[in-house]
Design a protein around this motif. Sequence first.
Motif, mmCIF file in Angstrom:
data_model
loop_
_atom_site.group_PDB
_atom_site.id
_atom_site.type_symbol
_atom_site.label_atom_id
_atom_site.label_comp_id
_atom_site.label_asym_id
_atom_site.label_seq_id
_atom_site.Cartn_x
_atom_site.Cartn_y
_atom_site.Cartn_z
ATOM 1 N N ASP A 207 0.803 -1.222 0.000
ATOM 2 C CA ASP A 207 0.000 0.000 0.000
ATOM 3 C C ASP A 207 0.837 1.274 0.000
ATOM 4 O O ASP A 207 0.327 2.368 0.232
ATOM 5 C CB ASP A 207 -0.945 0.013 1.211
ATOM 6 N N GLN A 208 2.136 1.136 -0.262
ATOM 7 C CA GLN A 208 3.001 2.309 -0.215
ATOM 8 C C GLN A 208 4.184 2.125 -1.159
ATOM 9 O O GLN A 208 4.817 1.070 -1.184
ATOM 10 C CB GLN A 208 3.507 2.509 1.223
ATOM 11 N N SER A 209 4.448 3.155 -1.954
ATOM 12 C CA SER A 209 5.638 3.161 -2.809
ATOM 13 C C SER A 209 6.231 4.557 -2.787
ATOM 14 O O SER A 209 5.569 5.526 -2.438
ATOM 15 C CB SER A 209 5.289 2.753 -4.245
ATOM 16 N N PHE A 210 7.498 4.656 -3.140
ATOM 17 C CA PHE A 210 8.200 5.940 -3.151
ATOM 18 C C PHE A 210 8.427 6.381 -4.585
ATOM 19 O O PHE A 210 8.938 5.611 -5.398
ATOM 20 C CB PHE A 210 9.536 5.834 -2.410
ATOM 21 N N ASN A 211 8.054 7.611 -4.875
ATOM 22 C CA ASN A 211 8.274 8.163 -6.202
ATOM 23 C C ASN A 211 9.729 8.636 -6.303
ATOM 24 O O ASN A 211 10.132 9.543 -5.594
ATOM 25 C CB ASN A 211 7.305 9.320 -6.445
ATOM 26 N N ILE A 212 10.530 7.978 -7.157
ATOM 27 C CA ILE A 212 11.950 8.310 -7.245
ATOM 28 C C ILE A 212 12.303 9.115 -8.501
ATOM 29 O O ILE A 212 13.360 9.729 -8.566
ATOM 30 C CB ILE A 212 12.849 7.060 -7.146
ATOM 31 N N VAL A 213 11.414 9.110 -9.501
ATOM 32 C CA VAL A 213 11.600 9.954 -10.687
ATOM 33 C C VAL A 213 10.237 10.509 -11.082
ATOM 34 O O VAL A 213 9.254 9.769 -11.148
ATOM 35 C CB VAL A 213 12.210 9.166 -11.875
ATOM 36 N N ASP A 214 10.190 11.806 -11.340
ATOM 37 C CA ASP A 214 8.953 12.444 -11.784
ATOM 38 C C ASP A 214 9.312 13.504 -12.824
ATOM 39 O O ASP A 214 9.906 14.520 -12.501
ATOM 40 C CB ASP A 214 8.228 13.092 -10.601
ATOM 41 N N ILE A 215 8.983 13.231 -14.086
ATOM 42 C CA ILE A 215 9.318 14.186 -15.153
ATOM 43 C C ILE A 215 8.072 14.912 -15.656
ATOM 44 O O ILE A 215 8.116 15.583 -16.693
ATOM 45 C CB ILE A 215 10.046 13.508 -16.331
ATOM 46 N N LYS A 216 6.970 14.796 -14.918
ATOM 47 C CA LYS A 216 5.739 15.456 -15.336
ATOM 48 C C LYS A 216 5.872 16.958 -15.146
ATOM 49 O O LYS A 216 6.110 17.440 -14.034
ATOM 50 C CB LYS A 216 4.552 14.931 -14.528
ATOM 51 N N PRO A 217 5.707 17.762 -16.215
ATOM 52 C CA PRO A 217 5.810 19.221 -16.074
ATOM 53 C C PRO A 217 4.554 19.794 -15.423
ATOM 54 O O PRO A 217 3.485 19.159 -15.433
ATOM 55 C CB PRO A 217 5.953 19.701 -17.522
ATOM 56 N N ALA A 218 4.672 20.975 -14.854
ATOM 57 C CA ALA A 218 3.520 21.632 -14.236
ATOM 58 C C ALA A 218 2.425 21.873 -15.268
ATOM 59 O O ALA A 218 1.234 21.738 -14.981
ATOM 60 C CB ALA A 218 3.963 22.944 -13.602
ATOM 61 N N ASN A 219 2.841 22.196 -16.479
ATOM 62 C CA ASN A 219 1.900 22.388 -17.587
ATOM 63 C C ASN A 219 2.143 21.279 -18.608
ATOM 64 O O ASN A 219 3.213 21.209 -19.215
ATOM 65 C CB ASN A 219 2.110 23.764 -18.229
ATOM 66 N N MET A 220 1.159 20.411 -18.806
ATOM 67 C CA MET A 220 1.352 19.256 -19.693
ATOM 68 C C MET A 220 1.614 19.661 -21.141
ATOM 69 O O MET A 220 2.113 18.870 -21.934
ATOM 70 C CB MET A 220 0.130 18.329 -19.620
ATOM 71 N N GLU A 221 1.289 20.909 -21.505
ATOM 72 C CA GLU A 221 1.576 21.372 -22.863
ATOM 73 C C GLU A 221 3.080 21.542 -23.083
ATOM 74 O O GLU A 221 3.534 21.631 -24.222
ATOM 75 C CB GLU A 221 0.859 22.696 -23.123
ATOM 76 N N GLU A 222 3.836 21.565 -21.990
ATOM 77 C CA GLU A 222 5.290 21.703 -22.082
ATOM 78 C C GLU A 222 6.001 20.349 -22.111
ATOM 79 O O GLU A 222 7.224 20.294 -22.121
ATOM 80 C CB GLU A 222 5.807 22.523 -20.898
ATOM 81 N N LEU A 223 5.223 19.277 -22.126
ATOM 82 C CA LEU A 223 5.805 17.929 -22.136
ATOM 83 C C LEU A 223 6.582 17.682 -23.424
ATOM 84 O O LEU A 223 6.050 17.856 -24.522
ATOM 85 C CB LEU A 223 4.696 16.880 -21.993
ATOM 86 N N THR A 224 7.849 17.300 -23.315
ATOM 87 C CA THR A 224 8.692 17.078 -24.498
ATOM 88 C C THR A 224 9.184 15.638 -24.625
ATOM 89 O O THR A 224 9.650 15.243 -25.691
ATOM 90 C CB THR A 224 9.922 18.008 -24.464
ATOM 91 N N GLU A 225 9.121 14.863 -23.555
ATOM 92 C CA GLU A 225 9.582 13.479 -23.627
ATOM 93 C C GLU A 225 8.862 12.625 -22.591
ATOM 94 O O GLU A 225 8.304 13.137 -21.619
ATOM 95 C CB GLU A 225 11.098 13.391 -23.413
ATOM 96 N N VAL A 226 8.874 11.310 -22.815
ATOM 97 C CA VAL A 226 8.292 10.364 -21.858
ATOM 98 C C VAL A 226 9.302 9.258 -21.559
ATOM 99 O O VAL A 226 10.228 9.011 -22.340
ATOM 100 C CB VAL A 226 6.972 9.747 -22.388
#
Length: 449
Positions: A207-226
Amino acid sequence: MAGNGGETTWCFSQVKGTLEDDVTEADLISCVEFNHDGELLATGDKGGRVVIFQRDPASKQCVPKKGEYNVYSTFQSHEPEFDYLKSLEIEEKINKIRWLKRKNQAHFLLSTNDKTIKLWKVSERDKRVTGYNTREESGRARDPARITALRVPTWRPAEPMVEASSRRIFANAHTYHINSISLNSDQETYLSADDLRINLWHLEITDQSFNIVDIKPANMEELTEVITAAEFHPTECNLFVYSSSKGTIRLCDMRAAALCDRHAKLFEEPEDPHARSFFSEIISSISDVKLSNSGRYMMSRDYLGLKVWDLRMETKPVETYPVHEYLRSKLCSLYENDCIFDKFECCWSGDDQRLMTGSYNGFFRVFERGTGGARRGELTLEASRDAASRPRQPLRPRRVATTAKRKKDEISVDCLDFNKKILHTAWHPHESIIAVAATNNLFIFQDKF
């Protein structure tokens, strides 16, 4: 165990699957994975099923050894679900399978679909309890009036039976589709990656995991890679790598910070500006990344080829292997039929000296690295039912004509069947035995000797 020119001579061993032409979507194999000693081989399919094959004991005793496997266990790992909050169907398709190292008589593996990861225990039972007080041996309830004495239940030998039971369910941690799971060398933690985030789990905590990488931009229109793939280092439990749709690979060290938003190393090959085209960004996207068994090298697969990187050198790959360069002239039609977005996987041999990945028309490529990074040879082989009629006979290398003048034993690029794609392959950890998934069939090949 080499043929002419230092190349391994491969031959057909087995094929698993039906011959039917009208194969359903649910029967298509979506992942293949050997366990750590190569005794078991697991496949997952789009119908959410896991099939485990076990090495035939007799095939190991004969001389020469044979790479033959029999069905050991089949179970339904995932079912189709529906997310009512997002009005979204969740497919049962198995995206990845990863084996845990064996610690006792039972086997454990992780399997995942787009949203949920499950830990399975696969064990054998060769005894059964007899002498129940309240029911017959058949399981039917006994008449209480006929019970005149108490009996002590006992264990008796029985027909061996393989059971698969779900031990843990790791859910509700990913907003986007899970594309990778990777066990850490400590055998206690593992990572799961989706398009924008990587989470770290402990096998005992669901029931618990740690987020170790987060590349989600504040504005999804600025997303350049996945994020396209992620894997732990085979020996250093603090290191992991992840690849992106921009053709880059980042090496992260979990000792540096809780959130690995700053990579330790960035592996990227500079693009030739003269070769840039509309398709450049699509074909440079990395579909799979695999660290070598020694942990020194790393292999990445993009649409047209393989690259081998030395973890000590970020600027460029130390080896490059074109897989199907002849498709460069066909990128427009491949874009129109969506084949350009196919996610080809790759794998290392147990000694890190050979590489394997798939292509179209039922073809797969095997590259011999040699010593010191020197290339010794490469083969294009075909996973087809024709090989089954010639067991233990060397596979005939296939060649694709790259010019208008086609030789007798070559096939024209225009004649390639793009529906027969080899996306998933696996290499036995200690022997020259390979498994290749071709639609709903699993082909097993081995070296001739």
